[in-house]
Write a protein that holds these residues in place. Structure first.
Motif, PDB file in Angstrom:
ATOM      1  N   THR A   1      65.950   7.494  24.342  1.00  0.00           N
ATOM      2  CA  THR A   1      67.408   7.544  24.497  1.00  0.00           C
ATOM      3  C   THR A   1      68.098   7.670  23.142  1.00  0.00           C
ATOM      4  O   THR A   1      69.113   8.364  23.016  1.00  0.00           O
TER       5      THR A   1
ATOM      6  N   MET B   1      68.106  11.304  22.370  1.00  0.00           N
ATOM      7  CA  MET B   1      69.070  12.076  23.158  1.00  0.00           C
ATOM      8  C   MET B   1      70.496  11.847  22.661  1.00  0.00           C
ATOM      9  O   MET B   1      71.293  12.790  22.547  1.00  0.00           O
ATOM     10  N   ARG B   2      70.833  10.614  22.343  1.00  0.00           N
ATOM     11  CA  ARG B   2      72.177  10.318  21.849  1.00  0.00           C
ATOM     12  C   ARG B   2      72.424  10.969  20.490  1.00  0.00           C
ATOM     13  O   ARG B   2      73.534  11.403  20.195  1.00  0.00           O
TER      14      ARG B   2
ATOM     15  N   ALA C   1      73.090  14.688  21.001  1.00  0.00           N
ATOM     16  CA  ALA C   1      74.440  14.902  21.538  1.00  0.00           C
ATOM     17  C   ALA C   1      75.527  14.574  20.524  1.00  0.00           C
ATOM     18  O   ALA C   1      76.715  14.749  20.818  1.00  0.00           O
TER      19      ALA C   1
ATOM     20  N   ASN D   1      79.067  19.442  21.428  1.00  0.00           N
ATOM     21  CA  ASN D   1      79.430  19.939  22.751  1.00  0.00           C
ATOM     22  C   ASN D   1      79.933  21.376  22.694  1.00  0.00           C
ATOM     23  O   ASN D   1      79.576  22.213  23.531  1.00  0.00           O
TER      24      ASN D   1
ATOM     25  N   LEU E   1      75.003  16.340  27.504  1.00  0.00           N
ATOM     26  CA  LEU E   1      74.125  15.228  27.865  1.00  0.00           C
ATOM     27  C   LEU E   1      74.457  14.705  29.253  1.00  0.00           C
ATOM     28  O   LEU E   1      75.620  14.448  29.566  1.00  0.00           O
TER      29      LEU E   1
ATOM     30  N   PRO F   1      73.876  11.360  30.843  1.00  0.00           N
ATOM     31  CA  PRO F   1      73.410  10.042  30.406  1.00  0.00           C
ATOM     32  C   PRO F   1      72.689   9.295  31.514  1.00  0.00           C
ATOM     33  O   PRO F   1      72.819   9.622  32.706  1.00  0.00           O
TER      34      PRO F   1
ATOM     35  N   LEU G   1      70.600  18.136  28.092  1.00  0.00           N
ATOM     36  CA  LEU G   1      69.841  16.914  27.844  1.00  0.00           C
ATOM     37  C   LEU G   1      69.957  16.019  29.073  1.00  0.00           C
ATOM     38  O   LEU G   1      71.075  15.647  29.457  1.00  0.00           O
TER      39      LEU G   1
ATOM     40  N   ASP H   1      68.792  12.433  30.512  1.00  0.00           N
ATOM     41  CA  ASP H   1      68.186  11.157  30.131  1.00  0.00           C
ATOM     42  C   ASP H   1      67.903  10.323  31.373  1.00  0.00           C
ATOM     43  O   ASP H   1      68.826   9.837  32.028  1.00  0.00           O
TER      44      ASP H   1
END
Length: 238
Positions: A42, A45-46, A49, A75, A81, A83, A152, A154
């Motif tokens: 995670t 991924m964050r 983004a 973006n 993403l 989430p 993405l 998650d």
């Protein structure tokens, strides 16, 4: 359009969680990011983004190198993403959730329903009244309507029964094939993720302990087990 990570180090403050990661995800393909809880998935991924500033390395979409820790810029470059908490407006309908997420150059609503036909009969239902699987599908739809170049996802299966996950994950393959987006999928259901992915990596304590073609990893479960236990970094033959 491809996503490329070069020497990416990600974490919180000065504490690295993911270290020196190199990865390329071509457009139209799915890369699964696997690993035990707490391995940095995670966080990765964050960071991609733009929600967390990288501690080192580069993120490139196509030929564009992204500035560090700027979610709006990420973006606009096409990174979207989904989430793990879905982040839906539960009091709004499916249609309203999609409409509020759509931007000027986004995909038409009808195209989202073609990609995710299970949403069509729930069009006027409040998001809070949907099943868990339907909510997850709507969260993916809210991302798709932004016309992502890099998607993405998650923990698509978070809180869902395995039988529901089994019906949801093929949509990821369908999305990559039909939109050309580069898809990065974080997923705990290893077997199901490898069935829809082209490539995969295993992260353990922020390091890649295994990477390779998904079909090769499916065929060598003993290597997956060793990778989850934190064995030396290895690449699957293929």
């Amino acid at each position: 359009m491809s996503l490329r990570l070069t020497g990416l180090t990600a974490g919180y403050g000065k504490l690295p969680i993911v270290r020196d990661l190199d990865l390329e995800v071509p457009g139209g393909s799915v890369t699964a990011v696997l690993g035990p809880n707490g391995s940095g998935k995670t966080t990765l991924m964050r960071t991609l983004a733009g929600l967390l500033p990288a501690l080192g390395g580069e993120v490139t979409v196509g030929q564009r190198r992204l500035p560090n820790g700027r979610p709006a810029t990420a973006n606009r470059a096409g990174i979207v993403l989904v989430p793990d908490n879905r982040a839906l407006f539960t009091g709004l309908t499916v249609a309203e959730n999609l409409q509020i997420a759509r931007r000027r150059d986004g995909r038409p609503l009808e195209e989202i329903l073609e990609l995710l036909p299970a949403l069509r009969p729930r069009w006027k239902v409040a998001a809070g009244s949907l099943s868990g699987g339907e909510q997850q599908m709507l969260a993916v739809g809210r991302a798709l309507i932004q016309n992502p170049q890099v998607l993405l996802i998650d923990e698509m299966s978070m809180g869902l029964a395995p039988v529901i996950v089994e019906s949801l994950l093929p949509a990821v393959r369908h999305i990559a094939d039909n939109t050309g987006a580069a898809v990065v999928l974080v997923e705990q259901h290893v077997r199901l993720a490898l069935e829809v992915a082209d490539d995969a990596i295993v992260l353990v304590h922020g390091d890649v302990t295994l990477r390779g073609r998904a079909e090769d990893l499916r065929a060598t479960p003993e290597r997956l087990e060793a990778a989850y236990l934190g064995g030396e970094s290895i690449t699957a033959a293929g």
